[in-house]
Design an enzyme around this catalytic site. Sequence first.
Site, PDB file in Angstrom:
ATOM      1  N   ASP A  52      34.097 -88.484-108.229  1.00  0.00           N
ATOM      2  CA  ASP A  52      34.856 -89.099-107.141  1.00  0.00           C
ATOM      3  C   ASP A  52      35.076 -88.248-106.221  1.00  0.00           C
ATOM      4  O   ASP A  52      34.824 -87.131-106.372  1.00  0.00           O
ATOM      5  CB  ASP A  52      35.781 -90.030-107.937  1.00  0.00           C
ATOM      6  CG  ASP A  52      37.014 -89.247-108.733  1.00  0.00           C
ATOM      7  OD1 ASP A  52      36.813 -88.025-108.620  1.00  0.00           O
ATOM      8  OD2 ASP A  52      37.892 -89.640-109.055  1.00  0.00           O
ATOM      9  N   GLU A  75      40.049 -97.644-114.628  1.00  0.00           N
ATOM     10  CA  GLU A  75      39.103 -97.115-113.392  1.00  0.00           C
ATOM     11  C   GLU A  75      38.942 -98.156-112.023  1.00  0.00           C
ATOM     12  O   GLU A  75      38.889 -97.714-111.166  1.00  0.00           O
ATOM     13  CB  GLU A  75      37.814 -96.652-113.828  1.00  0.00           C
ATOM     14  CG  GLU A  75      37.662 -95.653-114.731  1.00  0.00           C
ATOM     15  CD  GLU A  75      38.596 -94.303-114.142  1.00  0.00           C
ATOM     16  OE1 GLU A  75      38.503 -94.464-113.072  1.00  0.00           O
ATOM     17  OE2 GLU A  75      38.477 -93.228-114.950  1.00  0.00           O
ATOM     18  N   TYR A 114      30.193 -93.794-110.644  1.00  0.00           N
ATOM     19  CA  TYR A 114      31.418 -93.177-111.067  1.00  0.00           C
ATOM     20  C   TYR A 114      32.169 -93.768-112.246  1.00  0.00           C
ATOM     21  O   TYR A 114      32.483 -93.117-113.346  1.00  0.00           O
ATOM     22  CB  TYR A 114      32.559 -93.203-110.080  1.00  0.00           C
ATOM     23  CG  TYR A 114      33.693 -92.496-110.558  1.00  0.00           C
ATOM     24  CD1 TYR A 114      34.146 -91.430-110.951  1.00  0.00           C
ATOM     25  CD2 TYR A 114      34.898 -93.434-110.724  1.00  0.00           C
ATOM     26  CE1 TYR A 114      35.244 -90.794-111.590  1.00  0.00           C
ATOM     27  CE2 TYR A 114      36.019 -93.086-111.316  1.00  0.00           C
ATOM     28  CZ  TYR A 114      36.040 -91.704-111.766  1.00  0.00           C
ATOM     29  OH  TYR A 114      37.577 -91.392-112.123  1.00  0.00           O
TER      30      TYR A 114
END
Length: 224
Positions: free
Chosen positions: A140, A39, A122
């Site tokens: 997102d 991520e 997120y």
Amino acid sequence: MTKIDKTSFQNDLVRWFESEHRDLPWRKDRDPYKIWVSEVMLQQTRVDTVIPYFERFINRFPTVEALAKADEEEVLKLWEGLGYYSRARNLHAGVRQVYEMYGGRIPDNKRDISALRSVGPYTAGAILSIAFGQPEPAVDGNVMRVLSRVLFIEDDIAKASTRKRFESIVQELIPRGRTSAFNQGLMELGAVICTPKAPKCLLCPVKEHCGAFAKGQQEELPVK
């Protein structure tokens, strides 16, 4: 805001994701450390670019302990070419926090994981939902674009208040027990079907639920 049949929408999205998702290296297991690394790397970087970097990084630093004990210079060398070196430094610092404070086990609760360096709302939601199966939103740009169109929401997605609204919406939509597939399905849909320009609506597994598609206004959303 368009009302949808929640259960039908959940089923259509999850079924599509489970059968059509891309084979990405960080999806081979639900290791929270690998999800975290992926991520951070994916922020402002294309998936195709990230894959070889991720594989080299995990090969060299396969665990929290390995990365926590690494020299920053070596970490940055492996990051070279991805840019945004502050991301690498913050990830390194966050992993060291996990090693020192939690014995190398990434926290499975929102309070503790959100306090780590490099972990924003997120990333926290992604780790908690994908790795630990917790019903936490991971919102997102892809997710906001998908839901702006499906639910025909014309709020400006550049505003923090809009992100909060979408987090609340996702929290309501997440099917218990299928959190990982649902959240990843929203992300995947935005990445490969419900794209910013020329969305592939005829291939979309949830087009029957989509307010923007019904009105022929899918390319006018999201508002930014």
